[in-house]
Design a protein around this motif. Structure first.
Motif, PDB file in Angstrom:
ATOM      1  N   ILE A 165       0.865  -1.168   0.000  1.00 18.70           N
ATOM      2  CA  ILE A 165       0.000   0.000   0.000  1.00 18.70           C
ATOM      3  C   ILE A 165       0.908   1.226   0.000  1.00 18.70           C
ATOM      4  O   ILE A 165       1.621   1.484   0.964  1.00 18.70           O
ATOM      5  CB  ILE A 165      -0.944  -0.012   1.222  1.00 18.70           C
ATOM      6  N   ALA A 166       0.882   1.975  -1.084  1.00 18.25           N
ATOM      7  CA  ALA A 166       1.754   3.139  -1.261  1.00 18.25           C
ATOM      8  C   ALA A 166       1.127   4.359  -0.584  1.00 18.25           C
ATOM      9  O   ALA A 166       0.461   5.169  -1.218  1.00 18.25           O
ATOM     10  CB  ALA A 166       1.983   3.394  -2.745  1.00 18.25           C
ATOM     11  N   ARG A 196      -1.024   7.221  -4.753  1.00 14.15           N
ATOM     12  CA  ARG A 196      -1.084   7.094  -3.288  1.00 14.15           C
ATOM     13  C   ARG A 196      -2.357   6.379  -2.888  1.00 14.15           C
ATOM     14  O   ARG A 196      -3.409   6.525  -3.502  1.00 14.15           O
ATOM     15  CB  ARG A 196      -1.053   8.467  -2.612  1.00 14.15           C
ATOM     16  N   GLN A 197      -2.224   5.605  -1.796  1.00 11.95           N
ATOM     17  CA  GLN A 197      -3.351   4.814  -1.316  1.00 11.95           C
ATOM     18  C   GLN A 197      -3.589   5.109   0.170  1.00 11.95           C
ATOM     19  O   GLN A 197      -2.694   5.568   0.870  1.00 11.95           O
ATOM     20  CB  GLN A 197      -3.050   3.324  -1.495  1.00 11.95           C
ATOM     21  N   GLN A 198      -4.778   4.822   0.611  1.00  6.82           N
ATOM     22  CA  GLN A 198      -5.139   4.951   2.016  1.00  6.82           C
ATOM     23  C   GLN A 198      -5.143   3.572   2.661  1.00  6.82           C
ATOM     24  O   GLN A 198      -5.546   2.586   2.028  1.00  6.82           O
ATOM     25  CB  GLN A 198      -6.530   5.578   2.150  1.00  6.82           C
ATOM     26  N   LEU A 199      -4.717   3.522   3.900  1.00  5.85           N
ATOM     27  CA  LEU A 199      -4.807   2.265   4.640  1.00  5.85           C
ATOM     28  C   LEU A 199      -6.269   1.909   4.850  1.00  5.85           C
ATOM     29  O   LEU A 199      -7.102   2.800   5.057  1.00  5.85           O
ATOM     30  CB  LEU A 199      -4.091   2.374   5.980  1.00  5.85           C
ATOM     31  N   PRO A 200      -6.569   0.618   4.810  1.00  7.51           N
ATOM     32  CA  PRO A 200      -7.972   0.202   5.015  1.00  7.51           C
ATOM     33  C   PRO A 200      -8.433   0.494   6.440  1.00  7.51           C
ATOM     34  O   PRO A 200      -7.717   0.628   7.337  1.00  7.51           O
ATOM     35  CB  PRO A 200      -7.964  -1.286   4.741  1.00  7.51           C
TER      36      PRO A 200
END
Length: 98
Positions: free
Chosen positions: A82-83, A94-98
Motif C-alpha cells: 500500500i503506497a 497514493r493509497q489509504q490504509l484500510p
C-alpha cells in the motif's frame, strides 16, 4: 501497488534472445498505465517492475504474459504493498490504509 521481481532462470544469452519481445511487452503496459518504473537488477540476474492494477490476479495474468516467462527464462516474485507515501509525481498512485 505491486513490485514485480524477475529472476533469470536461464543464462543471460538466452534472456537476450527474448529481450526485444520483452521490451515491446513493457512498452505496451507502460502505454496502458500499468507499469510506472522498471529496470535491470545489478548484477544482471533479473529485473524489477513497479506496477499498478486493481488486484493481484490482474498482475499475475500480466506477469504470465511476459515473453520471458513464455520462453521460460525467468520467474516472477510479486509483492503487493500500500503506497501511502510517494514522491509528488506519483501522487495519483497514493493509497489509504484500510
Amino acid at each position: 501497488m505491486f513490485v514485480l521481481e524477475l529472476t533469470y532462470t536461464a543464462p543471460v544469452s538466452a534472456v537476450d534472445k527474448e529481450l526485444e519481445a520483452h521490451v515491446a511487452w513493457l512498452d505496451q503496459l507502460y502505454a496502458q498505465g500499468v507499469f510506472i518504473a522498471s529496470g535491470r537488477k545489478n548484477p544482471r540476474d533479473g529485473g524489477v517492475i513497479l506496477a499498478v492494477a486493481d488486484d493481484r490476479a490482474a498482475i499475475e495474468e500480466i506477469a504470465a504474459s511476459d515473453p520471458f516467462v513464455r520462453a521460460e527464462v525467468c520467474e516472477y516474485r510479486i509483492t503487493e504493498f500500500i503506497a501511502t507515501k510517494t514522491a509528488p509525481e506519483l501522487a495519483p498512485y497514493r493509497q489509504q490504509l484500510p
